[in-house]
Design a protein around this motif. Structure first.
Motif, PDB file in Angstrom:
ATOM      1  N   GLU A  19      14.044  -8.174   2.401  1.00  0.00           N
ATOM      2  CA  GLU A  19      13.270  -8.477   1.191  1.00  0.00           C
ATOM      3  C   GLU A  19      11.807  -8.922   0.574  1.00  0.00           C
ATOM      4  O   GLU A  19      11.384  -8.061  -0.798  1.00  0.00           O
ATOM      5  N   VAL A  20      11.066  -7.708   1.486  1.00  0.00           N
ATOM      6  CA  VAL A  20       9.699  -7.464   1.121  1.00  0.00           C
ATOM      7  C   VAL A  20       9.922  -5.621   0.668  1.00  0.00           C
ATOM      8  O   VAL A  20       8.957  -5.431  -0.534  1.00  0.00           O
ATOM      9  N   VAL A  21      10.737  -5.113   0.805  1.00  0.00           N
ATOM     10  CA  VAL A  21      10.875  -4.043   0.540  1.00  0.00           C
ATOM     11  C   VAL A  21      11.058  -4.194  -1.014  1.00  0.00           C
ATOM     12  O   VAL A  21       9.914  -2.817  -1.835  1.00  0.00           O
ATOM     13  N   ILE A  22      11.690  -4.793  -0.853  1.00  0.00           N
ATOM     14  CA  ILE A  22      12.932  -4.196  -1.948  1.00  0.00           C
ATOM     15  C   ILE A  22      11.939  -5.048  -3.350  1.00  0.00           C
ATOM     16  O   ILE A  22      11.478  -4.936  -4.793  1.00  0.00           O
ATOM     17  N   LYS A  23      10.287  -5.867  -2.554  1.00  0.00           N
ATOM     18  CA  LYS A  23       9.774  -6.955  -3.468  1.00  0.00           C
ATOM     19  C   LYS A  23       8.627  -5.226  -3.959  1.00  0.00           C
ATOM     20  O   LYS A  23       8.845  -5.539  -6.184  1.00  0.00           O
ATOM     21  N   TYR A  24       8.072  -4.567  -3.157  1.00  0.00           N
ATOM     22  CA  TYR A  24       7.266  -4.171  -4.011  1.00  0.00           C
ATOM     23  C   TYR A  24       8.420  -2.753  -4.042  1.00  0.00           C
ATOM     24  O   TYR A  24       6.818  -1.521  -5.332  1.00  0.00           O
ATOM     25  N   PHE A  25       9.121  -2.430  -4.022  1.00  0.00           N
ATOM     26  CA  PHE A  25       9.502  -1.316  -4.633  1.00  0.00           C
ATOM     27  C   PHE A  25      10.025  -1.625  -6.737  1.00  0.00           C
ATOM     28  O   PHE A  25       9.355  -0.939  -7.651  1.00  0.00           O
ATOM     29  N   LYS A  26       9.977  -2.992  -6.381  1.00  0.00           N
ATOM     30  CA  LYS A  26      10.038  -2.940  -7.940  1.00  0.00           C
ATOM     31  C   LYS A  26       9.101  -3.031  -8.740  1.00  0.00           C
ATOM     32  O   LYS A  26       8.788  -2.907  -9.572  1.00  0.00           O
TER      33      LYS A  26
ATOM     34  N   VAL B  54      17.379   4.353   1.116  1.00  0.00           N
ATOM     35  CA  VAL B  54      17.029   3.412   2.320  1.00  0.00           C
ATOM     36  C   VAL B  54      18.550   4.115   3.656  1.00  0.00           C
ATOM     37  O   VAL B  54      18.905   3.955   3.264  1.00  0.00           O
ATOM     38  N   VAL B  55      17.908   4.654   4.773  1.00  0.00           N
ATOM     39  CA  VAL B  55      18.657   4.540   5.392  1.00  0.00           C
ATOM     40  C   VAL B  55      18.418   3.371   6.601  1.00  0.00           C
ATOM     41  O   VAL B  55      17.614   3.074   7.446  1.00  0.00           O
ATOM     42  N   THR B  56      19.966   2.339   7.208  1.00  0.00           N
ATOM     43  CA  THR B  56      19.336   1.401   7.467  1.00  0.00           C
ATOM     44  C   THR B  56      21.043   1.359   8.555  1.00  0.00           C
ATOM     45  O   THR B  56      21.901   1.943   8.192  1.00  0.00           O
ATOM     46  N   ASP B  57      21.193  -0.110   9.303  1.00  0.00           N
ATOM     47  CA  ASP B  57      22.046  -0.130  10.100  1.00  0.00           C
ATOM     48  C   ASP B  57      22.620  -1.060   9.231  1.00  0.00           C
ATOM     49  O   ASP B  57      21.926  -1.857   8.596  1.00  0.00           O
TER      50      ASP B  57
ATOM     51  N   ASP C 248       0.916  -1.263   0.322  1.00  0.00           N
ATOM     52  CA  ASP C 248      -0.031  -0.049   0.134  1.00  0.00           C
ATOM     53  C   ASP C 248       0.474   1.530   0.204  1.00  0.00           C
ATOM     54  O   ASP C 248       0.079   1.921  -0.709  1.00  0.00           O
ATOM     55  N   ILE C 249       2.027   0.908   0.679  1.00  0.00           N
ATOM     56  CA  ILE C 249       3.323   2.278   0.776  1.00  0.00           C
ATOM     57  C   ILE C 249       3.199   2.995  -0.592  1.00  0.00           C
ATOM     58  O   ILE C 249       3.307   4.020  -0.987  1.00  0.00           O
ATOM     59  N   SER C 250       4.080   1.899  -1.064  1.00  0.00           N
ATOM     60  CA  SER C 250       4.984   1.569  -2.512  1.00  0.00           C
ATOM     61  C   SER C 250       3.791   2.269  -2.989  1.00  0.00           C
ATOM     62  O   SER C 250       3.858   3.155  -4.372  1.00  0.00           O
TER      63      SER C 250
END
Length: 402
Positions: A61-68, A47-50, A32-34
Motif C-alpha cells: 500500500e505504501v509502495v504504490i502510494k509513492y509510486f503514484k 517489483v520482485v516478491t512472493d 524519499d526513495i521514490s
C-alpha cells in the motif's frame, strides 16, 4: 541495558555499502526513495516478491502510494518461492526486459530480495541466463539499481552483496557475491515483521545466528566480524523469546531486526563456511525444506567440529546462550550440546532424520557440498580443513540429537 535508552521510532541511516533506513516507520522513506528515482528519470520499475509478503505486511500500500505520487510505473512479479530457482529469475528478467525496467525492487525476505538482485544483473547482461550467473559462467560488474524492502529478521541480504538460487536439474544451490548487487537503498521497518508466523520468527532469527557463527570463525574473520557476532548473540538470546511470546512486540522485533542486519554486515566482512556450504545441498535435494531450518539442524555439529580451533572466540560469542565456557578445546561437546538444547527450548526440535534424510543420503550430500559451484569458496574459509570425512561427519552427526 542500553537498549532501553534507544528510541525505536527514530529512523536512522545504517550505512554500509547500502544505505539502510532502519526503525519503526522506516517504510515511509519510500517517499524519499521514490523522489530520488524520479528526479533521475528512473521511472520504470520491476517489483520482485512472493505471493504473500508484500500484501500481508501492508508494504504494498505504501509502495504504490509513492509510486503514484512520483509518476513511477511498475510491473509486478510475485511468483518467488522459498529457495528460488534460476527459472524464476529468468521469468522475472523476461518481464523486466519487456517492460523496460530501469530499477529492481525486492519486497520480502531473502528469497525475493536475492531474486531481485539476480534480475538486476541479468537486465544488464541481456544475453545471459540465471543458470549462467549462478554457475559462474560470467563475472558481472554492473546491475540495475536495487531497492530492498525487507520483511524478515534473518538473512541480512538487504545490506550485503550475497544472493542464492537453486538449479534444480543439477541439485545445485550456489551463492554469488558481487559488489554490483549491494542494494542502493534498503528499508528495515520492524512493523513489517509483526505478521511473521511463529516458525518464521524462529527460523529467520536462527539464520542470523548461523551467519555470525561462521563469520566470526572463518579464515577471513576480523575484529569487526567478531564484535558484531557477539552483539548479535546477545540480542537474539534476549529478544527472541519475547518475540515468540508476543509477536506484536515492536521493541523485540526492532532488536531482532537489528541483530539480523549486523549479522549480515558481519558475514559480508567475515564470509561464511561449513553451515551454509552444507545446508545448500539439503534444500537443493529437498526444495521444500526451509533454508533456516536446515541451518539450525546443522549448527551444533558444525560448532562441535570447529570449536577446538576457535574455542576462545566461540566461548565469548556464545556466552549468552551457553554460559561458563572457558575457551578450551575440550569443551566442544559441551557447547554443541548447549546450542542444541537452546534450539530445542526455542522450538527447533527437528534433526535431519525428522525431515526425511538418513545415512544413505550422506555420501550424496557430501558430493554436492564439494562440487556445487561457489561452495568450494565457503569451504576454503573454514577454520579447519574441509576434508570429505569432516563433511560426512557433520551430516551424520546432524541426523539425530547429539
Amino acid at each position: 541495558m542500553f537498549e532501553r535508552k534507544v528510541n525505536i521510532y527514530n529512523v536512522f541511516e545504517l550505512r554500509c555499502k547500502t544505505t539502510c533506513y532502519f526503525g519503526v516507520g522506516a517504510l515511509q522513506k519510500m517517499k524519499d526513495i521514490s523522489e530520488y528515482l524520479s528526479v533521475r528519470g528512473l521511472k520504470k520499475v520491476i517489483v520482485v516478491t512472493d505471493p504473500v509478503a508484500y500484501k500481508v505486511t501492508s508494504a504494498w500500500e505504501v509502495v504504490i502510494k509513492y509510486f503514484k505520487e512520483y509518476g513511477i510505473e511498475y510491473v509486478l512479479y510475485d511468483k518467488v518461492t522459498p529457495n528460488p530457482t534460476v527459472e524464476q529469475i529468468d521469468e522475472a528478467t523476461k518481464l523486466g526486459k519487456e517492460f523496460g525496467a530501469q530499477v529492481v525492487f525486492g519486497i520480502g525476505g531473502g528469497s525475493p530480495i536475492d531474486t531481485a538482485k539476480s534480475v538486476a544483473v541479468l537486465l544488464e547482461y541481456e544475453e545471459r541466463t540465471g543458470a549462467e550467473l549462478y554457475e559462474g559462467k560470467f563475472l558481472p560488474e554492473k546491475a540495475k539499481p536495487i531497492i530492498a524492502i525487507n520483511t524478515t529478521h534473518g538473512t541480512g541480504t538487504e545490506v550485503d552483496r550475497f544472493a542464492v538460487a537453486s538449479i534444480l536439474e543439477k541439485e545445485y544451490k550456489p551463492a554469488i557475491a558481487y559488489d554490483c548487487i549491494y542494494p542502493l537503498f534498503s528499508i528495515d521497518d520492524p512493523q513489517l515483521m509483526v505478521t511473521l508466523p511463529y516458525k518464521q520468527t524462529l527460523y529467520t532469527t536462527i539464520d542470523a545466528l548461523n551467519h555470525i557463527t561462521e563469520a566470526s570463525t572463518t579464515l577471513s574473520r576480523n575484529p569487526y566480524s567478531i564484535l558484531l557476532a557477539k552483539e548479535t548473540v546477545r540480542l537474539i538470546a534476549t529478544y527472541l523469546p519475547q518475540a515468540l511470546s508476543n509477536p506484536n512486540d515492536l521493541n523485540a522485533r526492532y532488536w531482532l531486526l537489528y541483530a539480523s542486519a549486523i549479522a549480515g554486515i558481519s558475514f559480508d566482512n567475515g564470509l561464511l563456511h561449513f553451515t551454509h556450504a552444507l545446508e545448500h545441498p539439503l534444500s537443493a535435494v529437498k526444495p521444500d525444506l526451509a533454508h533456516r531450518l536446515g541451518l539450525a539442524m546443522l549448527l551444533p555439529a558444525v560448532v562441535k567440529e570447529i570449536y577446538p580451533s576457535v574455542a576462545e572466540i566461540l566461548a565469548e560469542v556464545y556466552e549468552p546462550i551457553v554460559p561458563g565456557l572457558e575457551g578450551k578445546p575440550g569443551e566442544a561437546e559441551k557447547i554443541a550440546k548447549g546450542i542444541e538444547d537452546w534450539l530445542f527450548n526455542m522450538g527447533v526440535t527437528e534433526k535431519l532424520e525428522d525431515v526425511g534424510f538418513n545415512e544413505e543420503h550422506v555420501e550424496k550430500l557430501t558430493d554436492l557440498a564439494m562440487t556445487t559451484p561457489s561452495l568450494g569458496l565457503l569451504l576454503s574459509q573454514a577454520p579447519i580443513k574441509a576434508e570429505r570425512e569432516v563433511i560426512r561427519r557433520i551430516y551424520k552427526t546432524s541426523l539425530k540429537k547429539i
